[in-house]
Design an enzyme around this catalytic site. Structure first.
Site, PDB file in Angstrom:
ATOM      1  N   GLN A 158       0.811  -1.226   0.000  1.00  0.00           N
ATOM      2  CA  GLN A 158       0.000   0.000   0.000  1.00  0.00           C
ATOM      3  C   GLN A 158       0.840   1.271   0.000  1.00  0.00           C
ATOM      4  O   GLN A 158       0.504   2.241  -0.676  1.00  0.00           O
ATOM      5  CB  GLN A 158      -0.970   0.011   1.194  1.00  0.00           C
ATOM      6  CG  GLN A 158      -2.131  -0.967   1.004  1.00  0.00           C
ATOM      7  CD  GLN A 158      -3.162  -0.868   2.110  1.00  0.00           C
ATOM      8  OE1 GLN A 158      -3.129   0.038   2.938  1.00  0.00           O
ATOM      9  NE2 GLN A 158      -4.098  -1.810   2.124  1.00  0.00           N
ATOM     10  N   HIS A 197      -8.203  -1.833   6.737  1.00  0.00           N
ATOM     11  CA  HIS A 197      -7.325  -2.243   7.837  1.00  0.00           C
ATOM     12  C   HIS A 197      -6.393  -1.063   8.104  1.00  0.00           C
ATOM     13  O   HIS A 197      -5.916  -0.429   7.159  1.00  0.00           O
ATOM     14  CB  HIS A 197      -6.543  -3.503   7.442  1.00  0.00           C
ATOM     15  CG  HIS A 197      -5.590  -4.014   8.487  1.00  0.00           C
ATOM     16  ND1 HIS A 197      -5.856  -3.966   9.839  1.00  0.00           N
ATOM     17  CD2 HIS A 197      -4.354  -4.574   8.371  1.00  0.00           C
ATOM     18  CE1 HIS A 197      -4.834  -4.498  10.512  1.00  0.00           C
ATOM     19  NE2 HIS A 197      -3.910  -4.860   9.639  1.00  0.00           N
TER      20      HIS A 197
END
Ligand code: NAD
Ligand code: MG
Length: 340
Positions: A86, A108
């Site tokens: 990410q 998350h």
């Protein structure tokens, strides 16, 4: 009691008025994109050029674009690539193309909690984290139900981040079941703790020791497999429905008595001390650093561990037994090397 939001607490029209880019089309990505689309939200899926998911998402009627393209027009960007990639995807493809005032969404909190992604303060930072695998999230939505989610806002730049978060959760089907309010820090730390000590790490090690103990004592591996692995699902279903008490209600008095007198002999107070040490590593970032350092090096430790664990005798026994009994794994995109 934690704050829980339901359908009546959320206004679907908020997210219906936004353009949403869902980045990634894996377990969570496909569920988010399809559920949002079916809730009347304008969705584009952002993927890498040549991604194997491109055809799949297109077939399912979704608009697909390369990540920078998808991000450019989006009011909401939900980042659903694996946690370890990410920060690179964000830095190289999302941040440079992010619209002013666009909201960033996560399922998350890992990258925000540990500072791998540090968006500038003008962006809302929100979380809608379904408490279930993506395939279940999609299936339940199609059946008119929903998987519970946890929701959080790390940065409320617009002053409307909560309305947007709850609206997104409603479009996912989550508020049909209930969405619990949390924070990025609480979600990240408890999620890592749960999977490491109980759900994944703890249970896997417990099963493995149980299997080894029986086989080393001369019992048949197939019988050991049934006793310590296969039946676990039946027990967990009862626990999920009605807690430990319902499980103990359903089992025999013999099993219940054995539970009380032997459980504490196996899982000793020392185990709780070990759990505290694992929690400390999560809280101070030691685990995150170790995971990311290994991933950045091409994941040599991760790959070695995966191979070691996949070649344990219990896995061979399981493959043969599942075949003999005709159980199938029907997740079409399951890629475990153990698959036949
Ligand atoms: P996944 O591995 O199933 O899918 C990730 C997708 O990201 C891939 O399908 C691909 O489309 C894309 N991708 C992979 N590498 C990429 C790269 N280098 N550049 C661009 N795109 C890339 O991931 P997942 O399990 O759906 O996890 C996504 C997020 O959801 C994570 O933050 C995870 O913690 C969270 N989450 C997952 C679950 C779950 O059940 N799997 C549950 C709750 C939250
Ligand atoms: Mg989790």
């Amino acid at each position: 009691m934690a704050e829980i939001f339901y359908d009546d607490d959320a206004d679907l029209s908020v997210i219906q008025g936004k353009k949403v880019a869902v980045i990634g089309y894996g377990s969570q990505g496909h569920a988010h994109a399809l559920n949002l689309r079916d809730s009347g939200v304008e969705v584009v899926v952002g993927l890498r050029e040549g991604s194997s998911s491109w055809a799949k998402a297109t077939e399912q009627g979704l608009k697909v674009a390369e990540i920078p393209e998808a991000v450019k027009d989006a009011d909401v960007v939900m980042i659903l690539t694996p946690d370890q990639v990410q920060r690179t995807v964000y830095a190289e493809q999302i941040a440079p193309n992010l619209k002013e005032g666009a909201a960033l969404f996560f399922a998350h909190g890992f990258n925000i909690r540990y500072g791998y992604i540090e968006p500038d303060a003008s962006h809302d930072i929100c979380m809608v984290a379904p408490k279930g695998p993506g395939h279940t999230v999609r299936r339940q939505y199609e059946e008119g139900r929903g998987v519970p989610a946890i929701v959080a806002v790390e940065n409320d730049a617009s002053g409307e981040a909560w309305d947007l978060t709850l609206s997104y959760a409603k479009a996912m089907g989550a508020t049909r079941a209930g969405a619990i309010k949390t924070t990025f820090t609480e979600e990240t730390e408890t999620d890592l703790f749960g999977e490491q000590t109980v759900l994944c790490g703890g249970v896997s090690q417990l099963i493995t020791y149980g299997f080894e103990t029986l086989v080393e004592a001369g019992y048949q591996p197939e019988i050991a497999y049934f006793e310590v692995l296969h039946e676990l699902k039946l027990i967990v279903d009862l626990i999920n429905e009605g807690g430990l008490t319902k499980q103990r209600w359903s089992i025999s008095d013999t099993a219940e008595y054995g539970d009380y007198v032997s459980g504490e002999r196996v899982i000793t107070p020392e185990v709780k001390e070990n759990m505290k040490a694992v929690l400390a590593d999560i809280q101070d970032g030691t685990f995150a650093k170790r995971f990311i350092a290994d991933q950045d090096a091409g994941a040599p430790e991760f790959m070695k561990l995966r191979e070691e664990h996949e070649s344990h005798p219990i896995e061979q026994t399981g493959r043969e037994l599942r075949e003999a009994f005709g159980w199938t794994d029907d997740d079409e995109d399951y890629t475990g090397t153990a698959r036949r």
